[in-house]
Write a protein that holds these residues in place. Sequence first.
Motif, PDB file in Angstrom:
ATOM      1  N   ALA A 104       0.828  -1.208   0.000  1.00  0.00           N
ATOM      2  CA  ALA A 104       0.000   0.000   0.000  1.00  0.00           C
ATOM      3  C   ALA A 104       0.860   1.254   0.000  1.00  0.00           C
ATOM      4  N   GLU A 105       1.920   1.273   0.800  1.00  0.00           N
ATOM      5  CA  GLU A 105       2.784   2.453   0.816  1.00  0.00           C
ATOM      6  C   GLU A 105       3.500   2.627  -0.516  1.00  0.00           C
ATOM      7  N   SER A 106       3.933   1.518  -1.105  1.00  0.00           N
ATOM      8  CA  SER A 106       4.731   1.611  -2.332  1.00  0.00           C
ATOM      9  C   SER A 106       3.940   2.172  -3.504  1.00  0.00           C
ATOM     10  N   VAL A 107       2.601   2.023  -3.492  1.00  0.00           N
ATOM     11  CA  VAL A 107       1.785   2.559  -4.599  1.00  0.00           C
ATOM     12  C   VAL A 107       1.010   3.798  -4.180  1.00  0.00           C
ATOM     13  N   SER A 108       1.236   4.285  -2.958  1.00  0.00           N
ATOM     14  CA  SER A 108       0.524   5.481  -2.502  1.00  0.00           C
ATOM     15  C   SER A 108       0.903   6.682  -3.361  1.00  0.00           C
ATOM     16  N   MET A 109      -0.036   7.604  -3.518  1.00  0.00           N
ATOM     17  CA  MET A 109       0.232   8.812  -4.302  1.00  0.00           C
ATOM     18  C   MET A 109       1.416   9.586  -3.722  1.00  0.00           C
ATOM     19  N   ALA A 110       1.485   9.643  -2.383  1.00  0.00           N
ATOM     20  CA  ALA A 110       2.553  10.405  -1.747  1.00  0.00           C
ATOM     21  C   ALA A 110       3.918   9.850  -2.125  1.00  0.00           C
ATOM     22  N   LEU A 111       4.089   8.531  -2.051  1.00  0.00           N
ATOM     23  CA  LEU A 111       5.395   7.954  -2.391  1.00  0.00           C
ATOM     24  C   LEU A 111       5.640   7.987  -3.890  1.00  0.00           C
ATOM     25  N   MET A 112       4.601   7.742  -4.687  1.00  0.00           N
ATOM     26  CA  MET A 112       4.785   7.765  -6.141  1.00  0.00           C
ATOM     27  C   MET A 112       5.272   9.137  -6.604  1.00  0.00           C
ATOM     28  N   LEU A 113       4.819  10.200  -5.943  1.00  0.00           N
ATOM     29  CA  LEU A 113       5.294  11.539  -6.296  1.00  0.00           C
ATOM     30  C   LEU A 113       6.753  11.726  -5.910  1.00  0.00           C
ATOM     31  N   VAL A 114       7.168  11.128  -4.794  1.00  0.00           N
ATOM     32  CA  VAL A 114       8.588  11.180  -4.419  1.00  0.00           C
ATOM     33  C   VAL A 114       9.427  10.453  -5.465  1.00  0.00           C
ATOM     34  N   LEU A 115       8.941   9.324  -5.950  1.00  0.00           N
ATOM     35  CA  LEU A 115       9.686   8.561  -6.954  1.00  0.00           C
ATOM     36  C   LEU A 115       9.858   9.355  -8.253  1.00  0.00           C
ATOM     37  N   GLU A 116       8.935  10.290  -8.503  1.00  0.00           N
ATOM     38  CA  GLU A 116       9.050  11.127  -9.690  1.00  0.00           C
ATOM     39  C   GLU A 116      10.310  12.006  -9.661  1.00  0.00           C
ATOM     40  N   THR A 117      10.864  12.228  -8.477  1.00  0.00           N
ATOM     41  CA  THR A 117      12.052  13.089  -8.352  1.00  0.00           C
ATOM     42  C   THR A 117      13.348  12.316  -8.572  1.00  0.00           C
ATOM     43  N   LEU A 118      13.267  11.012  -8.783  1.00  0.00           N
ATOM     44  CA  LEU A 118      14.455  10.204  -9.050  1.00  0.00           C
ATOM     45  C   LEU A 118      14.720  10.133 -10.548  1.00  0.00           C
ATOM     46  N   SER A 119      15.957   9.836 -10.908  1.00  0.00           N
ATOM     47  CA  SER A 119      16.268   9.571 -12.314  1.00  0.00           C
ATOM     48  C   SER A 119      15.667   8.216 -12.687  1.00  0.00           C
ATOM     49  N   PRO A 120      15.496   7.925 -13.980  1.00  0.00           N
ATOM     50  CA  PRO A 120      14.930   6.631 -14.369  1.00  0.00           C
ATOM     51  C   PRO A 120      15.669   5.436 -13.765  1.00  0.00           C
ATOM     52  N   THR A 121      17.000   5.455 -13.815  1.00  0.00           N
ATOM     53  CA  THR A 121      17.758   4.324 -13.273  1.00  0.00           C
ATOM     54  C   THR A 121      17.616   4.244 -11.757  1.00  0.00           C
ATOM     55  N   GLU A 122      17.653   5.387 -11.076  1.00  0.00           N
ATOM     56  CA  GLU A 122      17.464   5.399  -9.620  1.00  0.00           C
ATOM     57  C   GLU A 122      16.093   4.840  -9.253  1.00  0.00           C
ATOM     58  N   ARG A 123      15.088   5.218 -10.013  1.00  0.00           N
ATOM     59  CA  ARG A 123      13.738   4.739  -9.721  1.00  0.00           C
ATOM     60  C   ARG A 123      13.639   3.232  -9.909  1.00  0.00           C
ATOM     61  N   ALA A 124      14.221   2.736 -10.995  1.00  0.00           N
ATOM     62  CA  ALA A 124      14.189   1.295 -11.249  1.00  0.00           C
ATOM     63  C   ALA A 124      14.897   0.531 -10.138  1.00  0.00           C
ATOM     64  N   VAL A 125      16.057   1.013  -9.743  1.00  0.00           N
ATOM     65  CA  VAL A 125      16.826   0.339  -8.693  1.00  0.00           C
ATOM     66  C   VAL A 125      16.074   0.388  -7.369  1.00  0.00           C
ATOM     67  N   PHE A 126      15.522   1.541  -7.036  1.00  0.00           N
ATOM     68  CA  PHE A 126      14.784   1.672  -5.772  1.00  0.00           C
ATOM     69  C   PHE A 126      13.588   0.731  -5.750  1.00  0.00           C
ATOM     70  N   VAL A 127      12.792   0.748  -6.807  1.00  0.00           N
ATOM     71  CA  VAL A 127      11.594  -0.089  -6.849  1.00  0.00           C
ATOM     72  C   VAL A 127      11.960  -1.567  -6.734  1.00  0.00           C
ATOM     73  N   LEU A 128      12.943  -2.002  -7.511  1.00  0.00           N
ATOM     74  CA  LEU A 128      13.303  -3.417  -7.504  1.00  0.00           C
ATOM     75  C   LEU A 128      13.885  -3.847  -6.165  1.00  0.00           C
ATOM     76  N   ARG A 129      14.741  -3.017  -5.584  1.00  0.00           N
ATOM     77  CA  ARG A 129      15.408  -3.396  -4.338  1.00  0.00           C
ATOM     78  C   ARG A 129      14.530  -3.178  -3.108  1.00  0.00           C
ATOM     79  N   GLU A 130      13.979  -1.987  -2.963  1.00  0.00           N
ATOM     80  CA  GLU A 130      13.265  -1.633  -1.742  1.00  0.00           C
ATOM     81  C   GLU A 130      11.835  -2.173  -1.700  1.00  0.00           C
ATOM     82  N   VAL A 131      11.217  -2.298  -2.847  1.00  0.00           N
ATOM     83  CA  VAL A 131       9.826  -2.766  -2.875  1.00  0.00           C
ATOM     84  C   VAL A 131       9.752  -4.272  -3.113  1.00  0.00           C
ATOM     85  N   PHE A 132      10.490  -4.745  -4.110  1.00  0.00           N
ATOM     86  CA  PHE A 132      10.381  -6.151  -4.500  1.00  0.00           C
ATOM     87  C   PHE A 132      11.533  -7.023  -3.994  1.00  0.00           C
ATOM     88  N   GLU A 133      12.502  -6.413  -3.304  1.00  0.00           N
ATOM     89  CA  GLU A 133      13.612  -7.131  -2.672  1.00  0.00           C
ATOM     90  C   GLU A 133      14.382  -8.006  -3.661  1.00  0.00           C
TER      91      GLU A 133
END
Length: 298
Positions: A104-133
């Motif tokens: 729920a937190e990973s798809v929340s509007m608040a967090l999704m907007l924070v992810l918008e401030t990352l570069s594409p590669t940073e976002r991919a790495v964060f999502v894969l590591r922090e959300v999907f382990e």
Amino acid sequence: MPDRATNAATETFVAHRNLLFTVAYEMLGSAADAEDVLQETWLRWIKVDLDQVRDQRAYLVRITTRQSLNRLRTMKRRKEAYVGPWLPEPLLTTPDVAEDVELAESVSMALMLVLETLSPTERAVFVLREVFEVEYDEIAAAVGKSAAAVRQISHRARKHVDARRPRQVVSVRETRAALESFQRALETRDFQGLLDVLAPDVVVVSDGGGIKQAALRPLIGAEKVVRFLAGGIGRTNATITLGPAVVNGSMGFVFHLDGEIDGVMAARVENARITGLYYVRNPEKLDRVGSETPLTLR
């Protein structure tokens, strides 16, 4: 590809489809683009020799990640030309998503907007590591970096997100109480009631995409927000109704004017008051409002 192999590929893809959609959506913030990524993933997947694939789930996530990165770079140009603030495409999610705190937190509007401030590669790495382990070596293969570089990117992205993400965990009951007060005040045009439920530094972001009227910049402060809402309400004689819904894993609303869908609102609640409202009016982002979208981390 022989029919037998095609059937095996199809079964595996279907089994992991919800996971792949969740990966793509969290990377892109757009359900429409996530669906396109899944189509591209499928077209590549059916050409793969499955006998040579050790971990089919990981391989599918890798393809999805690569296609999402390509799509992210294309979307960046679209967002630069977007009229007003850009919000993720809202999803009406199934109740089990709200029950899974991490999802729920990973798809929340608040967090999704924070992810918008990352570069594409940073976002991919964060999502894969922090959300999907996902393991660093597997992420490295997906993003075309060394494992050492991925570790550094992950640390940098996590530090960036942690500095900006909401820190307080709010109970469902507290969230429901705040949103029910907001709903009651808005439907009855009780502007003092709105002031009472909004935090003094509340932030409202509205997305009309240049198609529907919306504020061209985020609104900050309860009094400014109430004046904005009062102005909008004052210009219409329509009956305003808010249908409670689970929006991106948390309680929110589907707005109706005289029974017609006007938009979808997600909210952030802290200390029993609303600190963030995210209102999507752009009709091009409301295609999935009619049904729930299943999401999963597994």
